[in-house]
Design an enzyme around this catalytic site. Structure first.
Site, short mmCIF file in Angstrom:
data_model
loop_
_atom_site.label_atom_id
_atom_site.label_comp_id
_atom_site.label_asym_id
_atom_site.label_seq_id
_atom_site.Cartn_x
_atom_site.Cartn_y
_atom_site.Cartn_z
N GLU A 166 2.27 -6.59 6.47
CA GLU A 166 0.77 -4.99 7.69
C GLU A 166 1.02 -5.05 9.12
O GLU A 166 0.39 -3.80 9.80
CB GLU A 166 -0.93 -5.16 6.81
CG GLU A 166 -0.74 -5.52 5.11
CD GLU A 166 -0.57 -6.07 4.22
OE1 GLU A 166 -0.80 -6.70 3.61
OE2 GLU A 166 0.00 -7.56 4.85
N GLU A 185 -1.46 -9.68 -2.68
CA GLU A 185 -3.12 -9.91 -2.42
C GLU A 185 -3.21 -9.71 -4.29
O GLU A 185 -4.22 -9.93 -4.82
CB GLU A 185 -3.98 -8.54 -1.36
CG GLU A 185 -3.49 -8.59 -0.07
CD GLU A 185 -3.86 -7.71 0.99
OE1 GLU A 185 -5.34 -8.63 1.54
OE2 GLU A 185 -3.33 -6.77 0.35
N GLY A 211 0.19 -5.67 -0.46
CA GLY A 211 -1.14 -5.15 -1.33
C GLY A 211 -1.16 -6.03 -2.39
O GLY A 211 -1.52 -6.41 -3.42
N ALA A 247 1.31 -1.30 0.31
CA ALA A 247 -0.21 -0.26 -0.42
C ALA A 247 0.71 0.93 -0.53
O ALA A 247 1.92 1.26 0.58
CB ALA A 247 -0.94 -0.02 1.09
#
Length: 750
Positions: A172, A152, A149, A100
């Site tokens: 995270e 993901e 991310g 992110a």
């Protein structure tokens, strides 16, 4: 779609290749003809009937709101393009995607708007759904690290083809958060609950071989040039039905037995709670994983979204994000922009093979440097080499490396008692006894025997560098490199600049610190520099309390329980050596006079030969690895110190646990403010990084200044210190808040 993992991917791809040209002809893209365009942050290119989407947002292709929008538009375009049969996503540069956009996360925490945060996550989930369940199969061509991310996004694709440089992880948790784009749901379905919860709660990454074995990656490509062609083949193979098109969110075969999965989650929860006391994020991760196990992937996604939106507003998340950004800011030293290092450090000489010198040597041998160890005689040299060997051996044993790794580790070490090889050195690190006259003599010798461009560094923890180099003409290349013990483990490297140190030498020192894997912070030249200076009141305040009747074990319990320090004040004293504490304390008293507290506590322990761990007894006694309170044995020593204090006006006090916490920690905030006011630290966030990486201040509190301002409040800190100064007039200057802290308090809301 078929939930099972393809059992024979290679053979299926080979069969698909035979139909590739036919499929390309239908698509109108013969002979690798390309149709390319670029919109925003994503490059769109059609190759052999496959849309290749390349994320172009250097340096790490972070998943910002803009990147999410551009990816979503590019994926929608590919799905609606009749000439496209499949989609490949990859990253430009060395990263696939590093996660992110952290500054954007900071903005989200500042809004306090849960609905806005959920809206941000909803857009990400919509993109994942398009990738996973859209009309056309998708492949992640993972060219480099895929973290947060990025992983993901890769798991949202139907398959993952990985290059040799790829790494995978969901870190995270280190930001006080949990994966927010489906990571808590897709990873357990790819690699199993036990492995997934361990990876998510620890934040540890996997290399490509581990990822392939676990099931995160489906195929490994050894040559970088083959990555995109191989990913295209996989996409086409799924498009023509030669291999199944799996959906990670729909898979159930790797989840296993619900009861066993639940046991794995709860065990991970217990372990995580021990490591990060008082933090909600490990529990949130476990809750989201369990929701998906029990209610299914879609319900799990909703649970993950709810947990993430709540977490990002917590103090621990704000603090950990602050720490992350601060660590990167520390490397950007004001005034060093564009300055080139004075020398590229390849060979380093170390003076002194004691505990610190040996640790520094071992660290550099691990990192591939040529190392020269110099000692004063053969006996000391043999002992130094033995210490280095012991450090390397312990690391090899811990990492379960082959025996030959010891030989390889020691291969680049040259041991000597003279300066004959010092012309080869790009840097010299002095790690000898803390004696000014000896250090001055040594630096004069170094000036004679080293090249004119060789960096001359001292590992001193207290002595003024200007004094050390006073008798040389090389002060422009003298710098402090303050390692923390054990040097091969502790992450902080204080780089101390004097008014004479050249910018090019500072730049070279920063480059060196980065290469050896340290968190480097550039600080000013004063007694104690930044780390040791800011924490000297910590030890002195604890001694102040003991001299007034407070049990030292009570103090240690409070700082561990309430402040979440990894060790108590007196445990640290034992670890460092009580005699060292006495010596350093005297230096600080001489330098900072009335702003210090003088106690006989360390003196009486040294007289009793209770020197800490190295002696088997100090404030505690040591049995093997066990640290055991020794109240009966130390009682006469405490009484002796208290008697001395009583002659100077000290009286027994009754204090609450909160007052003990404040009395020990608030003076550290105060001294940090003095350091900032004097310009020895560039910014408050540098103080935060030093407190965390040098002294173990809890990262989830954001560092000492962040904690002082955001959690406690500068108004409260300042007012409390004023109260202590009035209550204990005999040491009023020790507690009195400095002008800088009073200015912060005036601006602080609490």
């Amino acid at each position: 779609s078929t939930p099972s993992r393809p059992p024979s991917l290679s053979s299926a791809i080979m069969a698909a290749e035979r139909g590739e040209h036919r499929l390309a002809r239908v698509a109108g893209h013969l002979s690798m003809q390309q149709v390319a365009s670029k919109a925003g942050l994503v490059d769109y290119k059609v190759v052999s009937g496959v849309a290749v989407l390349t994320m172009c947002s250097p340096p790490v292709n972070s998943l910002s709101p803009q990147m999410t929008t551009c990816l979503d538009e590019a994926v929608s375009r590919a799905h609606s393009d009749s000439q496209v049969k499949g989609i490949v996503i990859t990253g430009a540069g060395p990263f696939f995607m590093a996660g992110a956009d952290i500054p954007n996360l900071m903005k989200l925490t500042g809004t306090g708007d849960v609905d806005l945060i959920k809206s941000f996550l909803k857009k990400g989930h919509a993109l994942m759904d398009k990738l996973e369940s859209g009309p056309k199969p998708t492949v992640a061509a993972v060219n480099g690290p895929a973290f947060g991310g990025g992983l993901e996004l890769a798991m949202g694709c139907n398959m993952r083809v990985a290059g040799k440089a790829s790494k995978f992880g969901l870190p995270e948790i280190k930001l006080g958060l949990i994966p927010g784009m489906g990571g808590t749901q897709r990873l357990p379905r790819l690699i199993g609950v036990k492995a997934a919860v361990g990876a998510i709660v620890s934040g540890k990454s996997m290399n490509v071989k581990q990822a392939l074995k676990a099931g995160v990656a489906d195929k490994l490509v050894k040559k970088g040039k083959d990555l995109i062609p191989e990913a295209i083949k996989v996409a086409l193979a799924m498009a023509v039905g030669k291999i199944p098109r799996p959906s990670a969110l729909e898979r159930k075969d790797r989840l296993g037995d619900l009861e066993r999965g639940d046991d794995a989650v709860e065990l991970a929860r217990i372990k995580a709670r021990r490591k990060v006391k008082g933090c909600p994020h490990p529990d949130a991760a476990c809750n989201a994983i369990k929701a998906g196990m029990i209610k299914g992937g879609r319900a799990g996604i909703q649970a993950e979204t709810d947990e993430f939106a709540s977490l990002i507003l917590t103090p621990s998340a704000k603090a950990l994000i602050h720490m992350f950004l601060s660590s990167r800011k520390a490397a950007k030293v004001p005034g060093l922009g564009g300055v080139k290092p004075s020398v590229k450090v390849k060979t380093v000489a170390v003076l002194g093979g004691g505990t610190m010198g040996a640790g520094i040597c071992a660290l550099m041998l691990f990192k591939g440097y040529n190392v020269i160890l110099k000692e004063i005689n053969d006996k000391a040299l043999f002992a130094g080499v033995k210490r280095i060997s012991k450090v390397i051996s312990s690391v090899i044993k811990r990492m379960r490396l082959p025996v030959m790794a010891m030989e390889m580790g020691m291969r680049n070490l040259t041991a000597t008692t003279n300066y004959d090889d010092f012309k080869k050195a790009d840097m010299v690190i002095e790690a000898i006894v803390e004696n000014i006259s000896i250090k001055q003599k040594v630096f004069c010798e170094l000036e004679k025997h080293c090249r004119p461009d060789c960096i001359l560094a001292s590992n001193t923890s207290t002595i003024d560098l200007n004094v050390i180099g006073a008798k040389t003409k090389a002060q422009d290349r003298i710098v402090g490199l303050h390692f923390f013990s054990p040097a091969h483990i502790m992450p902080l490297l204080e780089i101390i600049r004097t008014k004479h140190t050249s910018k090019a030498v500072i730049a070279a020192s920063l480059a060196y610190g980065k290469k050896i894997g340290k968190t480097s912070v550039v600080v000013g030249n004063c007694v104690g520099f930044t780390a040791n200076r800011m924490f000297y009141p910590y030890n002195m305040a604890a001694a102040f309390l003991v001299d007034r009747g407070v049990d030292p074990y009570r103090i240690d319990t409070i700082v561990k329980r309430d402040v979440h320090m990894p060790m108590g004040v007196f445990q640290i004293a034992d670890l460092s050596g009580v005699d060292i504490g006495k010596h350093v304390g005297a230096i600080f008293q001489k330098a900072y006079k009335e702003k210090t507290y003088g106690s006989a506590l360390m003196d009486v322990f040294v007289e009793a030969k209770r020197l800490g761990q190295k002696a088997g007894k100090g404030f505690y006694k040591y049995k093997g690895r066990a640290t055991v309170p020794d109240a009966r044995a130390i009682a006469p020593l405490l009484a002796k110190s208290r008697a001395v204090a009583a002659k100077n006006g000290a009286k027994p006090v009754q204090v609450t646990d909160e007052e003990i916490m404040q009395m020990v920690t608030y003076p550290v905030v105060n001294e940090s403010c003095r350091i900032l006011a004097e310009g020895h630290a560039a910014r408050a966030s540098d103080i935060d990084i030093v407190s965390i990486t040098g002294y173990g201040f809890p990262a989830h509190k954001g560092g000492l200044m962040h904690w002082g301002g955001e959690s406690e409040g500068f108004k409260k800190v300042c007012a409390t210190l004023k109260g202590f100064a009035q209550k204990y007039p005999e040491v009023s200057e020790f507690f009195k808040p400095c002008e800088y802290l009073e200015q912060l308090a005036a601006k602080s809301p609490k």
